[in-house]
Write a protein that holds these residues in place. Structure first.
Motif, PDB file in Angstrom:
ATOM      1  N   ALA A  52      -8.514  39.023  24.930  1.00 51.49           N
ATOM      2  CA  ALA A  52      -9.150  38.752  26.215  1.00 51.49           C
ATOM      3  C   ALA A  52      -9.588  37.283  26.312  1.00 51.49           C
ATOM      4  CB  ALA A  52     -10.358  39.676  26.388  1.00 51.49           C
ATOM      5  N   ALA A  55     -12.174  35.399  23.761  1.00 54.53           N
ATOM      6  CA  ALA A  55     -12.354  36.202  22.546  1.00 54.53           C
ATOM      7  C   ALA A  55     -12.455  35.326  21.289  1.00 54.53           C
ATOM      8  CB  ALA A  55     -11.205  37.199  22.397  1.00 54.53           C
ATOM      9  N   SER A  58      -8.495  30.399  20.354  1.00 51.82           N
ATOM     10  CA  SER A  58      -8.274  28.983  20.023  1.00 51.82           C
ATOM     11  C   SER A  58      -9.112  28.579  18.814  1.00 51.82           C
ATOM     12  CB  SER A  58      -8.629  28.094  21.215  1.00 51.82           C
ATOM     13  OG  SER A  58      -7.803  28.421  22.304  1.00 51.82           O
ATOM     14  N   ASN A 190     -13.334  39.465  15.963  1.00 50.14           N
ATOM     15  CA  ASN A 190     -13.998  38.159  15.920  1.00 50.14           C
ATOM     16  C   ASN A 190     -15.418  38.268  16.485  1.00 50.14           C
ATOM     17  OD1 ASN A 190     -13.977  35.336  15.376  1.00 50.14           O
ATOM     18  ND2 ASN A 190     -13.718  34.952  17.579  1.00 50.14           N
ATOM     19  N   ILE A 194     -22.057  38.917  15.921  1.00 46.71           N
ATOM     20  CA  ILE A 194     -22.729  39.629  17.016  1.00 46.71           C
ATOM     21  C   ILE A 194     -22.827  41.101  16.634  1.00 46.71           C
ATOM     22  CG2 ILE A 194     -22.390  40.403  19.406  1.00 46.71           C
ATOM     23  CD1 ILE A 194     -21.104  37.732  20.003  1.00 46.71           C
ATOM     24  N   THR A 225     -13.920  38.531  11.520  1.00 44.98           N
ATOM     25  CA  THR A 225     -13.948  37.069  11.424  1.00 44.98           C
ATOM     26  C   THR A 225     -15.113  36.489  12.224  1.00 44.98           C
ATOM     27  OG1 THR A 225     -12.483  36.883  13.343  1.00 44.98           O
ATOM     28  CG2 THR A 225     -11.425  36.828  11.187  1.00 44.98           C
TER      29      THR A 225
HETATM   30  N1  LIG Z   1     -20.773  33.718  18.193  1.00 47.03           N
HETATM   31  C1  LIG Z   1     -19.479  33.407  18.065  1.00 47.03           C
HETATM   32  N2  LIG Z   1     -18.876  32.658  18.993  1.00 47.03           N
HETATM   33  C2  LIG Z   1     -17.555  32.373  18.836  1.00 47.03           C
HETATM   34  C3  LIG Z   1     -16.833  32.836  17.727  1.00 47.03           C
HETATM   35  N3  LIG Z   1     -15.548  32.419  17.850  1.00 47.03           N
HETATM   36  C4  LIG Z   1     -15.497  31.713  18.992  1.00 47.03           C
HETATM   37  N4  LIG Z   1     -16.702  31.674  19.602  1.00 47.03           N
HETATM   38  C5  LIG Z   1     -17.022  31.013  20.861  1.00 47.03           C
HETATM   39  O1  LIG Z   1     -16.422  31.711  21.937  1.00 47.03           O
HETATM   40  C6  LIG Z   1     -16.034  30.801  22.978  1.00 47.03           C
HETATM   41  C7  LIG Z   1     -14.569  31.016  23.320  1.00 47.03           C
HETATM   42  O2  LIG Z   1     -13.772  30.608  22.224  1.00 47.03           O
HETATM   43  P1  LIG Z   1     -12.235  30.216  22.381  1.00 47.03           P
HETATM   44  O3  LIG Z   1     -11.727  29.941  21.036  1.00 47.03           O
HETATM   45  O4  LIG Z   1     -12.082  29.164  23.411  1.00 47.03           O
HETATM   46  O5  LIG Z   1     -11.660  31.558  22.961  1.00 47.03           O
HETATM   47  P2  LIG Z   1     -10.186  31.806  23.551  1.00 47.03           P
HETATM   48  O6  LIG Z   1      -9.913  33.216  23.258  1.00 47.03           O
HETATM   49  O7  LIG Z   1      -9.250  30.788  23.048  1.00 47.03           O
HETATM   50  O8  LIG Z   1     -10.437  31.581  25.084  1.00 47.03           O
HETATM   51  P3  LIG Z   1      -9.315  31.410  26.240  1.00 47.03           P
HETATM   52  O9  LIG Z   1      -8.207  30.571  25.703  1.00 47.03           O
HETATM   53  O10 LIG Z   1     -10.062  30.760  27.357  1.00 47.03           O
HETATM   54  O11 LIG Z   1      -8.907  32.811  26.588  1.00 47.03           O
HETATM   55  C8  LIG Z   1     -16.334  29.412  22.452  1.00 47.03           C
HETATM   56  O12 LIG Z   1     -17.558  28.993  22.997  1.00 47.03           O
HETATM   57  C9  LIG Z   1     -16.440  29.608  20.958  1.00 47.03           C
HETATM   58  O13 LIG Z   1     -17.296  28.670  20.369  1.00 47.03           O
HETATM   59  C10 LIG Z   1     -17.514  33.636  16.747  1.00 47.03           C
HETATM   60  O14 LIG Z   1     -16.957  34.099  15.742  1.00 47.03           O
HETATM   61  N5  LIG Z   1     -18.827  33.891  16.973  1.00 47.03           N
END
Ligand SMILES: Nc1nc2c(ncn2[C@@H]2O[C@H](COP(=O)(O)OP(=O)(O)OP(=O)(O)O)[C@@H](O)[C@H]2O)c(=O)[nH]1
Ligand SMILES: [Mg+2]
Length: 322
Positions: A52, A55, A58, A190, A194, A225
């Motif tokens: 999603a 999530a 990246s 991931n 939380i 993770t």
């Molecule tokens: N608390 C917490 N936050 C996380 C974790 N991993 C990622 N985040 C945060 O979640 C947000 C989204 O992370 P991204 O890596 O951009 O997620 P994505 O799935 O690539 O998002 P899209 O490409 O927009 O779909 C960022 O603000 C990250 O810092 C984690 O393990 N724990």
């Protein structure tokens, strides 16, 4: 073209970028290029990373790059953005999140917008993927937001599919789209920092019991993770590598054939749609009014495509002989 090929084979990154642009643009010469690259090594491990929005795909990818680089593996990332052509938000964010690898010559990051590809993968995605494989990357990570058809598509293209889920927002397995549990070879739970991560793992395990399986089946691995700190990332890579071992040569070949099927069907779809556009309203009216059946129109379109294709392939074969 010969010049481009020579530089490409010599490992010139600008030639790589040019080759990708050529394929992305849909230039007819890209077929020639792809055919010429077909003979080059294809030993890359292709990892599909989906889940999603937000999530953590990246952030996970960025951490995976770090672990792979420590093993001296070269990594390419293809971030596919199936959202509107105007957003660009995810892509911009990825530049920032994977930015620390920017100076590293063993890492190549490229983003693609899919511009209305029916919520699925961009037309050129698999072409670009073959280019990255031919360039000699050890791993290629395909990141795609799980909207519409894109998750299912990614599973058809990748050797290993990682589905990223989070306990954030109280996500529950019951709420997942049909067919989504089946695509994952590895689950990354991931944001395990939380509350609710353990519960989510148990729910996934319970749901997996319902997947049809026999003694040879792969049991999808579930890895917790925390992408933001890097916790669980080596384990995630281990799970991916375990899946590769499970597949073996024969299993891998099956996956690659599945990718070829996906490519062919997409190519037919694009070809026929292109021709359909020329007299779309007329065709729709004919079927709607009962003047023709859908099957009749389909055959007409395929015949028209064949006519166009014959003259085109003659040119192409001629070019390759030069
Ligand atoms: N608390 C917490 N936050 C996380 C974790 N991993 C990622 N985040 C945060 O979640 C947000 C989204 O992370 P991204 O890596 O951009 O997620 P994505 O799935 O690539 O998002 P899209 O490409 O927009 O779909 C960022 O603000 C990250 O810092 C984690 O393990 N724990
Ligand atoms: Mg992202």
């Amino acid at each position: 073209m010969q010049d481009l090929l020579k530089k490409f084979q010599a490992g010139d990154e600008r030639a790589l970028a040019r080759a990708i642009t050529l394929v992305e643009s849909g230039n007819p010469r890209s077929d020639e290029l792809l055919a010429a690259l077909r003979g080059l090594s294809r030993s890359a491990v292709v990892i599909g990373m989906t889940g999603a929005p937000g999530a953590g795909k990246s952030t996970l990818t960025d951490q995976l790059i770090a672990v792979c680089r420590a093993r001296n593996e070269r990594v390419a990332v293809l971030a596919i953005d199936p959202s509107s052509p105007f957003s660009g938000g995810a892509i911009l964010g990825d530049r920032i999140r994977m930015g620390r690898h920017y100076q590293d010559r063993g890492v190549f990051v490229r983003s693609m917008a899919t511009r209305g590809a029916l919520g699925g993968l961009a037309k050129a995605t698999v072409g670009v993927l073959s280019i990255l494989e031919a360039f000699g990357f050890d791993r290629v990570i395909l990141e795609t937001v799980g909207v519409g058809q894109s998750e299912i598509d990614i599973a058809r293209v990748a050797d290993h599919t990682v589905l990223v889920l989070t306990p954030a927002g109280g996500d529950s397995v019951q709420a997942f789209k049909a067919g989504i549990m089946e695509i994952a070879d590895v689950f990354a739970v991931n944001k395990a920092d939380i509350p609710g991560a353990d519960r989510l793992v148990r729910e996934i395990q319970a749901a997996l019991e319902f997947n049809p399986h026999d003694e040879f089946s792969w049991w999808a691995k579930i890895v917790q993770t925390i992408a933001s700190t890097g916790q669980g990332i080596p384990e995630l890579l281990e799970a991916i590598d375990a899946h590769r071992l499970h597949l073996g040569e024969a299993g891998l070949q099956t996956r690659r054939l599945e990718r070829a099927r996906f490519e062919i069907i997409n190519a037919i779809n694009d070809e026929v749609r292109g021709i359909m556009k020329q007299s779309e309203l007329e065709l729709l009216m004919r079927v709607q009014s009962g003047e023709s059946t859908a099957n009749m129109v389909a055959r007409e379109l395929i015949a028209a495509a064949l006519e166009k294709e014959t003259s085109y392939s003659t040119i192409r074969v001629h070019n390759l002989d030069e």
